[in-house]
Design an enzyme around this catalytic site. Structure first.
Site, PDB file in Angstrom:
ATOM      1  N   ASP A 289       8.784 -19.824 -80.588  1.00  0.00           N
ATOM      2  CA  ASP A 289       8.026 -19.457 -79.612  1.00  0.00           C
ATOM      3  C   ASP A 289       9.223 -19.680 -79.112  1.00  0.00           C
ATOM      4  O   ASP A 289       9.328 -19.503 -77.914  1.00  0.00           O
ATOM      5  CB  ASP A 289       7.408 -20.951 -79.118  1.00  0.00           C
ATOM      6  CG  ASP A 289       6.465 -21.059 -79.997  1.00  0.00           C
ATOM      7  OD1 ASP A 289       5.519 -20.161 -80.462  1.00  0.00           O
ATOM      8  OD2 ASP A 289       5.540 -22.316 -79.674  1.00  0.00           O
TER       9      ASP A 289
ATOM     10  N   GLU B 285      -3.596 -14.160 -76.178  1.00  0.00           N
ATOM     11  CA  GLU B 285      -2.763 -15.892 -76.004  1.00  0.00           C
ATOM     12  C   GLU B 285      -1.358 -14.885 -75.726  1.00  0.00           C
ATOM     13  O   GLU B 285      -1.015 -14.186 -75.167  1.00  0.00           O
ATOM     14  CB  GLU B 285      -2.380 -16.270 -77.219  1.00  0.00           C
ATOM     15  CG  GLU B 285      -1.849 -16.277 -78.224  1.00  0.00           C
ATOM     16  CD  GLU B 285      -2.185 -17.051 -79.642  1.00  0.00           C
ATOM     17  OE1 GLU B 285      -2.216 -18.567 -79.566  1.00  0.00           O
ATOM     18  OE2 GLU B 285      -1.980 -16.236 -80.568  1.00  0.00           O
TER      19      GLU B 285
END
Length: 279
Positions: A18, A193
């Site tokens: 991430d 998302e």
């Protein structure tokens, strides 16, 4: 003559999920998830985006964020790294995922700030618990906005739900004003998302991930003259993807989209499975 750095992939091997990149003056900084491991949130530094060095951590004291008993891969998810030009402060917004059982995610979102990228960082400021992938946008009028994926598991709702916008007041240390749903996606791929807002030439740009985290994954951009919307989708969406053709998967919780990898091969595997195990 312009000098170009040779990029050798992966630029960050190992446990670096991430990544969120921030350009500040002549430097680049990158923050990563650390899930249920301490120290929490790695900060890397680079001068050219190709070569990175681990510089510091955000959470070194377990008392600041309790992760004991957290299952993998819950814990600290998707840190967003930003810089507020008006105050000269660095900000990180991240999700603490407590539990993922039964697809009913239990999470809280927090923000921390520091006068230096190397800390020390403030105590976590609670934001909300409506979903994950929260990020912070600092507008040029001095306002601050939190944008979050709203996770809604009720029947009849897209899974995940919608992108939600809320104003953040750093002085009060909390979200203020109404909650506004500004997007349900710029495509029909589903699995919406990772919202981030940027501003350029009078437009607000909403960038999201859509299509899941597997073979249908794509980067989608929408824009609006107002931060609250309405947002229009780029006709070329998704702007980056490994699966360019259009498909409809709203409401489908499968994030891997395995069937999009190679349908002919999967069809043969499935045919073999059925013939081998049929009664």
């Amino acid at each position: 003559m312009t000098e170009f750095s040779t990029i050798k992939n992966p630029i960050l091997p190992g446990f670096t999920p991430d990544p969120a990149v921030l350009g500040h003056e002549d430097d680049y900084y990158l923050a990563t998830s650390t899930f249920n491991w301490y120290p929490g949130i790695q900060i890397f530094h680079s001068k050219d985006l190709a070569h990175w060095d681990l510089q510091s951590y955000v959470f070194n004291d377990p008392e600041f964020l309790h992760l004991a008993g957290t299952d993998t891969p819950a814990g600290i998810w998707a840190p967003d790294l930003s810089f507020d030009k008006k105050t000269g402060k660095f900000w990180i917004v991240m999700c603490q995922m407590h539990n993922m059982n039964g697809n009913l995610f239990d999470q809280d979102n927090y923000a921390v700030w520091s006068d230096s990228i190397n800390g020390p960082w403030s105590k976590p400021i609670y934001l909300n618990s409506i979903g994950f992938d929260c990020s912070l946008f600092h507008d040029d009028d001095g306002k601050h906005w939190a944008v979050t994926l709203e996770w809604d598991t009720r029947k009849g709702y897209q899974h995940p739900g919608a992108i939600v916008l809320e104003q953040f007041d750093p002085e009060q240390g909390k979200l203020v004003g109404p909650t506004k749903r500004i997007s349900r996606g710029g495509t029909d791929r589903g699995c919406l998302e990772a919202p981030h807002i940027y501003k350029h030439n009078g437009y607000y740009y909403l960038m999201t991930a859509e299509g899941g985290t597997g073979y249908g994954h794509g980067v989608v951009v929408q824009r609006s003259k107002k931060i609250e919307g309405p947002y229009e989708s780029d006709p070329q969406n998704p702007i980056i993807t490994s699966t360019p053709y259009r498909y409809f998967r709203r409401g489908d919780p499968d994030s891997l989209r395995i069937d999009l990898y190679n349908q002919s091969v999967l069809a043969k595997v499935w045919s073999w499975f059925v013939s081998s195990y049929s009664y």
